[in-house]
Design a protein around this motif. Structure first.
Motif, PDB file in Angstrom:
ATOM      1  N   LEU A 235       0.808  -1.218   0.000  1.00 59.10           N
ATOM      2  CA  LEU A 235       0.000   0.000   0.000  1.00 59.10           C
ATOM      3  C   LEU A 235       0.847   1.277   0.000  1.00 59.10           C
ATOM      4  O   LEU A 235       0.577   2.184  -0.793  1.00 59.10           O
ATOM      5  CB  LEU A 235      -0.973  -0.023   1.173  1.00 59.10           C
ATOM      6  CG  LEU A 235      -2.089   0.991   1.121  1.00 59.10           C
ATOM      7  CD1 LEU A 235      -2.905   0.882  -0.158  1.00 59.10           C
ATOM      8  CD2 LEU A 235      -2.997   0.831   2.319  1.00 59.10           C
TER       9      LEU A 235
ATOM     10  N   ARG B  51       0.755   4.083  -3.046  1.00 59.12           N
ATOM     11  CA  ARG B  51       0.503   5.518  -2.852  1.00 59.12           C
ATOM     12  C   ARG B  51       1.660   6.333  -3.415  1.00 59.12           C
ATOM     13  O   ARG B  51       1.462   7.362  -4.049  1.00 59.12           O
ATOM     14  CB  ARG B  51       0.268   5.829  -1.369  1.00 59.12           C
ATOM     15  CG  ARG B  51      -0.045   7.291  -1.108  1.00 59.12           C
ATOM     16  CD  ARG B  51      -1.296   7.710  -1.873  1.00 59.12           C
ATOM     17  NE  ARG B  51      -1.444   9.136  -1.932  1.00 59.12           N
ATOM     18  CZ  ARG B  51      -1.263   9.886  -3.016  1.00 59.12           C
ATOM     19  NH1 ARG B  51      -0.917   9.336  -4.157  1.00 59.12           N
ATOM     20  NH2 ARG B  51      -1.440  11.172  -2.987  1.00 59.12           N
TER      21      ARG B  51
ATOM     22  N   TRP C 236     -10.785   3.471 -10.248  1.00 56.88           N
ATOM     23  CA  TRP C 236     -10.632   2.399  -9.277  1.00 56.88           C
ATOM     24  C   TRP C 236     -11.513   1.222  -9.687  1.00 56.88           C
ATOM     25  O   TRP C 236     -12.597   1.406 -10.212  1.00 56.88           O
ATOM     26  CB  TRP C 236     -11.021   2.881  -7.883  1.00 56.88           C
ATOM     27  CG  TRP C 236     -10.062   3.879  -7.321  1.00 56.88           C
ATOM     28  CD1 TRP C 236     -10.115   5.233  -7.456  1.00 56.88           C
ATOM     29  CD2 TRP C 236      -8.897   3.597  -6.549  1.00 56.88           C
ATOM     30  NE1 TRP C 236      -9.069   5.814  -6.818  1.00 56.88           N
ATOM     31  CE2 TRP C 236      -8.302   4.833  -6.232  1.00 56.88           C
ATOM     32  CE3 TRP C 236      -8.308   2.431  -6.079  1.00 56.88           C
ATOM     33  CZ2 TRP C 236      -7.144   4.934  -5.475  1.00 56.88           C
ATOM     34  CZ3 TRP C 236      -7.147   2.536  -5.320  1.00 56.88           C
ATOM     35  CH2 TRP C 236      -6.573   3.771  -5.031  1.00 56.88           C
TER      36      TRP C 236
ATOM     37  N   THR D   9     -12.129  -5.486  -0.854  1.00 57.98           N
ATOM     38  CA  THR D   9     -11.321  -4.901   0.222  1.00 57.98           C
ATOM     39  C   THR D   9     -12.194  -4.548   1.410  1.00 57.98           C
ATOM     40  O   THR D   9     -11.842  -4.830   2.557  1.00 57.98           O
ATOM     41  CB  THR D   9     -10.567  -3.653  -0.290  1.00 57.98           C
ATOM     42  OG1 THR D   9      -9.719  -4.038  -1.367  1.00 57.98           O
ATOM     43  CG2 THR D   9      -9.744  -3.014   0.809  1.00 57.98           C
TER      44      THR D   9
ATOM     45  N   PHE E  79     -13.759   1.562   2.248  1.00 62.48           N
ATOM     46  CA  PHE E  79     -12.462   1.819   1.623  1.00 62.48           C
ATOM     47  C   PHE E  79     -12.102   3.286   1.775  1.00 62.48           C
ATOM     48  O   PHE E  79     -10.958   3.634   2.063  1.00 62.48           O
ATOM     49  CB  PHE E  79     -12.503   1.414   0.142  1.00 62.48           C
ATOM     50  CG  PHE E  79     -11.186   1.544  -0.553  1.00 62.48           C
ATOM     51  CD1 PHE E  79     -10.221   0.558  -0.429  1.00 62.48           C
ATOM     52  CD2 PHE E  79     -10.901   2.649  -1.337  1.00 62.48           C
ATOM     53  CE1 PHE E  79      -8.984   0.672  -1.078  1.00 62.48           C
ATOM     54  CE2 PHE E  79      -9.676   2.776  -1.987  1.00 62.48           C
ATOM     55  CZ  PHE E  79      -8.718   1.786  -1.850  1.00 62.48           C
ATOM     56  N   GLU E  80     -13.106   4.145   1.600  1.00 64.41           N
ATOM     57  CA  GLU E  80     -12.883   5.588   1.709  1.00 64.41           C
ATOM     58  C   GLU E  80     -12.349   5.972   3.080  1.00 64.41           C
ATOM     59  O   GLU E  80     -11.340   6.686   3.191  1.00 64.41           O
ATOM     60  CB  GLU E  80     -14.179   6.350   1.432  1.00 64.41           C
ATOM     61  CG  GLU E  80     -14.025   7.837   1.544  1.00 64.41           C
ATOM     62  CD  GLU E  80     -15.308   8.575   1.203  1.00 64.41           C
ATOM     63  OE1 GLU E  80     -15.228   9.800   1.052  1.00 64.41           O
ATOM     64  OE2 GLU E  80     -16.370   7.946   1.062  1.00 64.41           O
TER      65      GLU E  80
ATOM     66  N   TRP F 101     -10.971   4.009   5.323  1.00 63.46           N
ATOM     67  CA  TRP F 101      -9.713   3.310   5.539  1.00 63.46           C
ATOM     68  C   TRP F 101      -8.560   4.085   4.881  1.00 63.46           C
ATOM     69  O   TRP F 101      -7.533   4.315   5.491  1.00 63.46           O
ATOM     70  CB  TRP F 101      -9.845   1.897   4.973  1.00 63.46           C
ATOM     71  CG  TRP F 101      -8.636   1.041   5.027  1.00 63.46           C
ATOM     72  CD1 TRP F 101      -8.046   0.507   6.144  1.00 63.46           C
ATOM     73  CD2 TRP F 101      -7.869   0.588   3.917  1.00 63.46           C
ATOM     74  NE1 TRP F 101      -6.965  -0.246   5.785  1.00 63.46           N
ATOM     75  CE2 TRP F 101      -6.827  -0.221   4.419  1.00 63.46           C
ATOM     76  CE3 TRP F 101      -7.967   0.777   2.543  1.00 63.46           C
ATOM     77  CZ2 TRP F 101      -5.896  -0.831   3.599  1.00 63.46           C
ATOM     78  CZ3 TRP F 101      -7.036   0.165   1.723  1.00 63.46           C
ATOM     79  CH2 TRP F 101      -6.009  -0.628   2.257  1.00 63.46           C
ATOM     80  N   TRP F 102      -8.751   4.491   3.619  1.00 65.26           N
ATOM     81  CA  TRP F 102      -7.723   5.248   2.893  1.00 65.26           C
ATOM     82  C   TRP F 102      -7.458   6.572   3.604  1.00 65.26           C
ATOM     83  O   TRP F 102      -6.320   6.986   3.776  1.00 65.26           O
ATOM     84  CB  TRP F 102      -8.158   5.484   1.448  1.00 65.26           C
ATOM     85  CG  TRP F 102      -7.097   6.104   0.594  1.00 65.26           C
ATOM     86  CD1 TRP F 102      -6.780   7.427   0.496  1.00 65.26           C
ATOM     87  CD2 TRP F 102      -6.186   5.413  -0.269  1.00 65.26           C
ATOM     88  NE1 TRP F 102      -5.750   7.615  -0.391  1.00 65.26           N
ATOM     89  CE2 TRP F 102      -5.368   6.394  -0.870  1.00 65.26           C
ATOM     90  CE3 TRP F 102      -6.004   4.069  -0.599  1.00 65.26           C
ATOM     91  CZ2 TRP F 102      -4.374   6.064  -1.783  1.00 65.26           C
ATOM     92  CZ3 TRP F 102      -5.012   3.752  -1.519  1.00 65.26           C
ATOM     93  CH2 TRP F 102      -4.211   4.737  -2.090  1.00 65.26           C
ATOM     94  N   ARG F 103      -8.534   7.245   4.029  1.00 67.54           N
ATOM     95  CA  ARG F 103      -8.394   8.540   4.705  1.00 67.54           C
ATOM     96  C   ARG F 103      -7.618   8.380   6.013  1.00 67.54           C
ATOM     97  O   ARG F 103      -6.797   9.218   6.362  1.00 67.54           O
ATOM     98  CB  ARG F 103      -9.757   9.163   4.964  1.00 67.54           C
ATOM     99  CG  ARG F 103      -9.670  10.596   5.459  1.00 67.54           C
ATOM    100  CD  ARG F 103     -11.030  11.240   5.594  1.00 67.54           C
ATOM    101  NE  ARG F 103     -11.781  11.268   4.362  1.00 67.54           N
ATOM    102  CZ  ARG F 103     -11.726  12.232   3.452  1.00 67.54           C
ATOM    103  NH1 ARG F 103     -10.955  13.263   3.644  1.00 67.54           N
ATOM    104  NH2 ARG F 103     -12.457  12.184   2.373  1.00 67.54           N
TER     105      ARG F 103
ATOM    106  N   PHE G  91      -3.818   7.709   4.893  1.00 65.52           N
ATOM    107  CA  PHE G  91      -3.108   8.737   4.132  1.00 65.52           C
ATOM    108  C   PHE G  91      -3.633  10.160   4.349  1.00 65.52           C
ATOM    109  O   PHE G  91      -3.109  11.094   3.740  1.00 65.52           O
ATOM    110  CB  PHE G  91      -3.151   8.400   2.632  1.00 65.52           C
ATOM    111  CG  PHE G  91      -2.496   7.084   2.315  1.00 65.52           C
ATOM    112  CD1 PHE G  91      -1.134   6.906   2.483  1.00 65.52           C
ATOM    113  CD2 PHE G  91      -3.254   6.020   1.863  1.00 65.52           C
ATOM    114  CE1 PHE G  91      -0.535   5.692   2.194  1.00 65.52           C
ATOM    115  CE2 PHE G  91      -2.664   4.795   1.568  1.00 65.52           C
ATOM    116  CZ  PHE G  91      -1.294   4.631   1.737  1.00 65.52           C
TER     117      PHE G  91
ATOM    118  N   TYR H  41      -9.335   9.185  -1.486  1.00 64.39           N
ATOM    119  CA  TYR H  41      -8.676   8.298  -2.450  1.00 64.39           C
ATOM    120  C   TYR H  41      -9.025   8.630  -3.898  1.00 64.39           C
ATOM    121  O   TYR H  41      -8.310   8.235  -4.807  1.00 64.39           O
ATOM    122  CB  TYR H  41      -8.987   6.825  -2.156  1.00 64.39           C
ATOM    123  CG  TYR H  41     -10.353   6.339  -2.574  1.00 64.39           C
ATOM    124  CD1 TYR H  41     -10.536   5.690  -3.795  1.00 64.39           C
ATOM    125  CD2 TYR H  41     -11.462   6.501  -1.757  1.00 64.39           C
ATOM    126  CE1 TYR H  41     -11.783   5.227  -4.181  1.00 64.39           C
ATOM    127  CE2 TYR H  41     -12.704   6.049  -2.131  1.00 64.39           C
ATOM    128  CZ  TYR H  41     -12.854   5.409  -3.340  1.00 64.39           C
ATOM    129  OH  TYR H  41     -14.095   4.959  -3.724  1.00 64.39           O
TER     130      TYR H  41
END
Length: 89
Positions: free
Chosen positions: A7, A11, A24, A32, A41-42, A44-46, A49, A53
């Motif tokens: 991951l 990124r 995506w 996922t 997912f949104e 989790w990504w936030r 990072f 996303y």
């Protein structure tokens, strides 16, 4: 970039490539989310990072929390402490 990426590597590759339009894989996102056991997912990504996303932009800062005169709002006076208390009369 050959071979699978972790991951952080993904990124970093996205930062380097700066794709104008990124599509995506919705099936992969759904899988996922299933593996994340209900976490989107949104979010989790936030969390990982600090960005969206889809746009790779950071969210605006949260507004400061207000302090309405102190207290913890968990006392035995109807849920409010540190100010006026009503009840018992």
């Amino acid at each position: 970039m050959n071979g699978p990426l972790g991951l952080p590597g993904l990124r970093q590759a996205l930062k380097v490539l700066k794709p104008a339009q990124l599509q995506w894989d919705s099936t992969a996102i759904t899988q996922t989310e299933r593996e994340l056991e209900g976490v989107s997912f949104e979010s989790w990504w936030r969390e990982l990072f600090s960005e969206d996303y889809r746009t790779f932009t950071s969210p605006p800062p949260s507004p400061p929390s207000r302090n309405w005169g102190g207290g913890t709002a968990t006392g035995g006076t109807g849920g409010f402490t540190g100010g006026l208390s009503f009840g018992g009369y």
